[in-house]
Design an enzyme around this catalytic site. Structure first.
Site, mmCIF file in Angstrom:
data_model
loop_
_atom_site.group_PDB
_atom_site.id
_atom_site.type_symbol
_atom_site.label_atom_id
_atom_site.label_comp_id
_atom_site.label_asym_id
_atom_site.label_seq_id
_atom_site.Cartn_x
_atom_site.Cartn_y
_atom_site.Cartn_z
ATOM 1 N N ASN A 1 -24.700 -70.073 -31.304
ATOM 2 C CA ASN A 1 -25.577 -71.224 -31.061
ATOM 3 C C ASN A 1 -24.760 -72.386 -30.510
ATOM 4 O OD1 ASN A 1 -24.527 -72.830 -33.356
ATOM 5 N ND2 ASN A 1 -25.394 -71.164 -34.551
ATOM 6 N N LYS B 1 -19.121 -51.014 -25.045
ATOM 7 C CA LYS B 1 -19.930 -51.986 -24.292
ATOM 8 C C LYS B 1 -21.288 -51.357 -23.941
ATOM 9 C CE LYS B 1 -19.776 -54.735 -20.147
ATOM 10 N NZ LYS B 1 -19.285 -54.774 -18.808
#
Ligand code: CTP
Length: 431
Positions: free
Chosen positions: A217, A296
Site C-alpha cells: 500500500n 514467476k
C-alpha cells in the site's frame, strides 16, 4: 562543533527583532543549519535597520519574511507561506534578539506585525533571548512583562552579563549562538517518557504473490518514524519495527526491518513483553496470498484470481494480551471517520486510537496530517463493560507536519498512560 541530534530536521522559526545583537543572529542561523535544523527567518522592521534580510536569506537558504500583509504569501502563491502556515510549520519559535519593545508587545498580546501575530497563532513553544541595555532590562516594566511571559510558559533564556555595545556593563547581552543552540535542543528532550519501553510499528507490509511481485500500500512510514523519534526525544527506550520504506531510521531507536505482516507480528510479539506502550502506526496488509507461487506467474489466461487469506491483526493481538501495554492504534479512514475510529477503539479493546482522514492531500505520502485522538476514559475496568457504558473522550490535533503531530501525540499518550497507571495503582490499593 558537537552535533545535538535532536535538532536534526527540526523546523526553527527564528524571529529577529531590532537590536545590535541582531548581527549574532546571522551566525545563529548558520550554526542551527549545521545541526541539521531547517530555519525560516522572520524579521521585524527594527531588525531590518540592523541587518539586512538578504544576509539572512543567504544564510538560511530561504526567503525571509518581513510583512504581515504580504498578499502573495497569504494567498500561498509562488511557494510563499502566510502567517498561519508559518505558525503551523514551526517546531519552535526562537526570538533572538528579543528587544524590550517586542517583549512588551508580546506581553500585551499585540498582533500588529508578522512576528507578534505568529507568536499568538503558533502552538509551538516560544523561546526568547532578550538583548537590551542593562537599565532597560532591570526596568520594572520590562521585568513585569518578562514575568507575564514566563507565566504563559514562554521560555526566557539569558540575558548574560557583561560589557554592552552602549558602553555600559550589566545584564542585557544576548546569549551566544552556541548557548542558544543548547537551549533550543533542550526543548525537544522532554523526558516525558523517561525509562519507559515503547514499541512502534511503521510503514507498509509487503505480501508476496510470486518471487517478483507483491501486494502493498501507499504508506510512507513517515508518521510511525516521527512517533518513534518523538518517543526517543521524550526519553523512551524505543524499538521501531518497520516494513519497507525509504527513510532513515532515527539513530536513537532500535530498528528492526521486516517485510510481511506475519514477520511483523512475530517480531512484535517477541518484543512486546515488558514494554509499557505499543503504538501501531504500520499500514499492515489485511490479507496475504494464500499460496505464494514458487515461480514467476506467466501471463497465460485472460483472467487471474488470487486467493487471499486474512493476516493476523497485530494490534488486536497485543491489546488482548493478559498484561497488555498501553495500546495505541491508528485508523486511516476515507469516510465516517469518527464512528469508525470509535468502533475500532472498542472492538480491538485499545487504550487510544489516532484517526486520520485519507485522500484530498491528507494521509499517505503527504507532509501534513490532522489527527482525531480517542481514548477510553474513567474507570479502567471499563474494558469489561458493555459498549454503551464506555466513556470515550476525544481531542483534535490540528493539521500540521507529521513530525510536529507526532510530538503532540506523544504528549497525549504520555498523559493518558500515566493517568491509567495511577488509576490502576489506586484500584490495587483499594482491594
Ligand atoms: N493493524 C495491525 N495488524 C493488522 C492490521 C492493522 O496491527 N493486520 C493495526 C494498524 O497498525 C493500525 C490499525 O490496526 O494501527 C488499523 O486498524 P484496521 O482495523 O486494520 O484498520 P483498517 O485496515 O483501516 O480496517 P478496515 O479495513 O476495516 O477499515
Amino acid at each position: 562543533m558537537m552535533l545535538m541530534n535532536n535538532l536534526t530536521n527540526k523546523r526553527i522559526l527564528l524571529g529577529v527583532t531590532g537590536g545590535i545583537a541582531a548581527y549574532k543572529s546571522a551566525e545563529l542561523v548558520r550554526r542551527l543549519r549545521e545541526q541539521g535544523a531547517e530555519v525560516r527567518v522572520v524579521m521585524t522592521r527594527g531588525a531590518c535597520e540592523f541587518i539586512t534580510p538578504l544576509t539572512m536569506q543567504a544564510l538560511s537558504g530561504r526567503e525571509v519574511h518581513t510583512e504581515l500583509l504580504d498578499h502573495v504569501a497569504e494567498s500561498g502563491q509562488g511557494g510563499g507561506m502566510g502567517h498561519i502556515e508559518l505558525a503551523r510549520w514551526s517546531d519552535v519559535v526562537l526570538i533572538a534578539p528579543g528587544s524590550a519593545n517586542f517583549i512588551a508587545r508580546l506581553a500585551h498580546g499585540l498582533a500588529d506585525d508578522l512576528l507578534s501575530t505568529l507568536c499568538l497563532a503558533t502552538t509551538a513553544p516560544v523561546v526568547i533571548a532578550p538583548a537590551m541595555n542593562q537599565q532597560m532590562w532591570i526596568n520594572i516594566a520590562t521585568q513585569e512583562n518578562i514575568a507575564t511571559l514566563v507565566q504563559r510558559e514562554i521560555k526566557i533564556v539569558g540575558p548574560a552579563e557583561g560589557s554592552q555595545a552602549c558602553g555600559e556593563i550589566g545584564p542585557g547581552r544576548m546569549l551566544e549562538p552556541e548557548q542558544l543552540i543548547l537551549e533550543a535542543s533542550q526543548i525537544f528532550s522532554t523526558g516525558l517518557l523517561a525509562d519507559l519501553k515503547i514499541v512502534v510499528t511503521a510503514g507498509p507490509t509487503r505480501e508476496a504473490i510470486d518471487p517478483v511481485r507483491y501486494i502493498t500500500n501507499h504508506s510512507s512510514g513517515r508518521m510511525g518514524y516521527a512517533v518513534a523519534r518523538a518517543a526517543a526525544e521524550a526519553g523512551a527506550n524505543v524499538t521501531l519495527i518497520s516494513g519497507p520504506v525509504n527513510i532513515e531510521p532515527p539513530h536513537q531507536v532500535r530498528h528492526i526491518s521486516v517485510d510481511t505482516a506475519e514477520q511483523m507480528r512475530d517480531v512484535v510479539m517477541s518484543d512486546i513483553i515488558e514494554s509499557d506502550i505499543f503504538v501501531a502506526a504500520a499500514a499492515v496488509a489485511d490479507y496475504r496470498c494464500a499460496d505464494v507461487a514458487e515461480q514467476k506467474i506467466k501471463k497465460k489466461s485472460e483472467d487471474l484470481s488470487l486467493l487471499l487469506r486474512k493476516n493476523p491483526d497485530i494490534l488486536a493481538e497485543v491489546a488482548s494480551l493478559p498484561r497488555a501495554p498501553f495500546t495505541v492504534g491508528f485508523a486511516a479512514e476515507t469516510e465516517n471517520l469518527l464512528d469508525n475510529a470509535r468502533a475500532k477503539l472498542q472492538t480491538k479493546k485499545l487504550d487510544m486510537i489516532a484517526a486520520n482522514q485519507v485522500g484530498e492531500g491528507l494521509g499517505f505520502n503527504v507532509d501534513e496530517n490532522e489527527l482525531q485522538v480517542f481514548w477510553q476514559a474513567g474507570n479502567q475496568d471499563q474494558k469489561d463493560q458493555t459498549r454503551e457504558n464506555q466513556i470515550i473522550k476525544h481531542q483534535t490535533l490540528e493539521r500540521a507536519p507529521k513530525e510536529k503531530l507526532a510530538r503532540q501525540l506523544i504528549k497525549v499518550i504520555a498523559n493518558h498512560y500515566y493517568e491509567k497507571k495511577s488509576a490502576q495503582n489506586n484500584t490495587t490499593q483499594v482491594h
